[in-house]
Scaffold this motif. Structure first.
Motif, short mmCIF file in Angstrom:
data_model
loop_
_atom_site.label_atom_id
_atom_site.label_comp_id
_atom_site.label_asym_id
_atom_site.label_seq_id
_atom_site.Cartn_x
_atom_site.Cartn_y
_atom_site.Cartn_z
N ASP A 125 -42.16 -60.37 -6.55
CA ASP A 125 -41.61 -59.17 -7.21
C ASP A 125 -42.69 -58.12 -7.40
OD1 ASP A 125 -39.08 -60.27 -7.36
OD2 ASP A 125 -39.27 -60.88 -9.46
N LEU A 126 -43.88 -58.56 -7.79
CA LEU A 126 -44.98 -57.63 -7.98
C LEU A 126 -45.42 -57.01 -6.66
CD1 LEU A 126 -47.07 -59.60 -10.62
CD2 LEU A 126 -45.62 -57.59 -11.01
N LYS A 127 -45.42 -57.79 -5.59
CA LYS A 127 -45.76 -57.25 -4.26
C LYS A 127 -44.73 -56.20 -3.83
CE LYS A 127 -48.19 -61.36 -2.68
NZ LYS A 127 -48.14 -62.56 -1.83
N SER A 128 -43.46 -56.47 -4.10
CA SER A 128 -42.41 -55.50 -3.77
C SER A 128 -42.59 -54.21 -4.56
CB SER A 128 -41.03 -56.09 -4.06
OG SER A 128 -40.78 -57.19 -3.23
N GLU A 129 -42.94 -54.32 -5.82
CA GLU A 129 -43.17 -53.14 -6.65
C GLU A 129 -44.39 -52.38 -6.15
OE1 GLU A 129 -42.39 -50.39 -9.73
OE2 GLU A 129 -41.17 -51.86 -8.68
N HIS A 130 -45.41 -53.09 -5.71
CA HIS A 130 -46.61 -52.46 -5.16
C HIS A 130 -46.26 -51.65 -3.91
CE1 HIS A 130 -50.42 -52.24 -2.93
NE2 HIS A 130 -50.98 -52.23 -4.12
N GLU A 131 -45.42 -52.21 -3.06
CA GLU A 131 -44.99 -51.50 -1.85
C GLU A 131 -44.18 -50.27 -2.21
OE1 GLU A 131 -42.95 -54.54 0.38
OE2 GLU A 131 -44.81 -55.64 0.76
N ARG A 132 -43.30 -50.37 -3.22
CA ARG A 132 -42.51 -49.22 -3.66
C ARG A 132 -43.41 -48.11 -4.18
NH1 ARG A 132 -40.88 -46.53 -7.73
NH2 ARG A 132 -41.96 -47.83 -9.25
N LEU A 133 -44.41 -48.48 -4.96
CA LEU A 133 -45.35 -47.48 -5.48
C LEU A 133 -46.14 -46.83 -4.34
CD1 LEU A 133 -46.76 -49.23 -8.68
CD2 LEU A 133 -45.38 -47.14 -8.58
N ARG A 167 -45.15 -46.36 -1.27
CA ARG A 167 -44.25 -45.40 -0.60
C ARG A 167 -44.12 -44.12 -1.42
NH1 ARG A 167 -41.42 -50.14 0.29
NH2 ARG A 167 -39.96 -49.65 -1.39
N SER A 168 -44.00 -44.27 -2.72
CA SER A 168 -43.88 -43.09 -3.60
C SER A 168 -45.14 -42.23 -3.53
CB SER A 168 -43.63 -43.52 -5.04
OG SER A 168 -42.37 -44.12 -5.18
N ILE A 169 -46.29 -42.88 -3.52
CA ILE A 169 -47.55 -42.14 -3.42
C ILE A 169 -47.62 -41.38 -2.11
CG2 ILE A 169 -50.05 -42.44 -3.14
CD1 ILE A 169 -49.78 -44.76 -5.23
N GLU A 170 -47.23 -42.01 -1.02
CA GLU A 170 -47.24 -41.34 0.29
C GLU A 170 -46.31 -40.13 0.28
OE1 GLU A 170 -46.33 -44.23 3.31
OE2 GLU A 170 -48.09 -45.44 2.80
#
Length: 131
Positions: free
Chosen positions: A86-94, A96-99
């Motif tokens: 779950d934390l890895k998925s949240e890291h990926e979402r963040l 993408r948002s940063i990009e």
């Protein structure tokens, strides 16, 4: 300890502590008088919640991962494999948002630069419209 003491010990407002309770992040005992009573474990829980909020997690995800977090010095570490995912998925979402924000910032910089070039060339606030 009561909520005021927990607030002093953690540096978190009583309003935020009530919100954490409302979100299921803290579960204080209630006295017959209705007063909340917190223990030492709540001091640690508030510290963990603050770290996870700073890491960009929302309270729904924090409620899920909090039971599976262990302190490794000043950092938290997931102890349950499913929570780590779950934390890895949240890291990926963040990420993408940063990009997306970086792309938006670059576009805005281009627009600003183009506008400055136009106004510098005319010496006015806009392009010349004289015939």
């Amino acid at each position: 300890m009561f909520i005021g003491e927990l607030s002093k010990r953690t540096g978190v407002s009583t309003r935020s502590l009530r919100y954490y309770e409302q979100q299921g992040l803290l579960r204080p005992r209630r006295r017959a008088s209705g007063y909340r009573e917190f223990g030492e474990s709540d001091v640690a829980a508030v510290r963990r919640v603050r770290i996870l909020l700073t890491a960009g997690l929302n309270t729904d995800l924090i409620r899920e991962v909090l039971p599976c977090m262990a302190e490794e010095g000043a950092i938290l570490a997931p102890t349950c494999e499913e929570m780590a995912q779950d934390l890895k998925s949240e890291h990926e979402r963040l990420s993408r948002s940063i990009e997306q924000l970086q792309d938006a910032r670059a576009m805005l910089s281009s627009i600003i630069h183009a506008g400055e070039a136009i106004t510098a060339g005319t010496g006015r606030n806009g392009p010349s419209t004289s015939n």
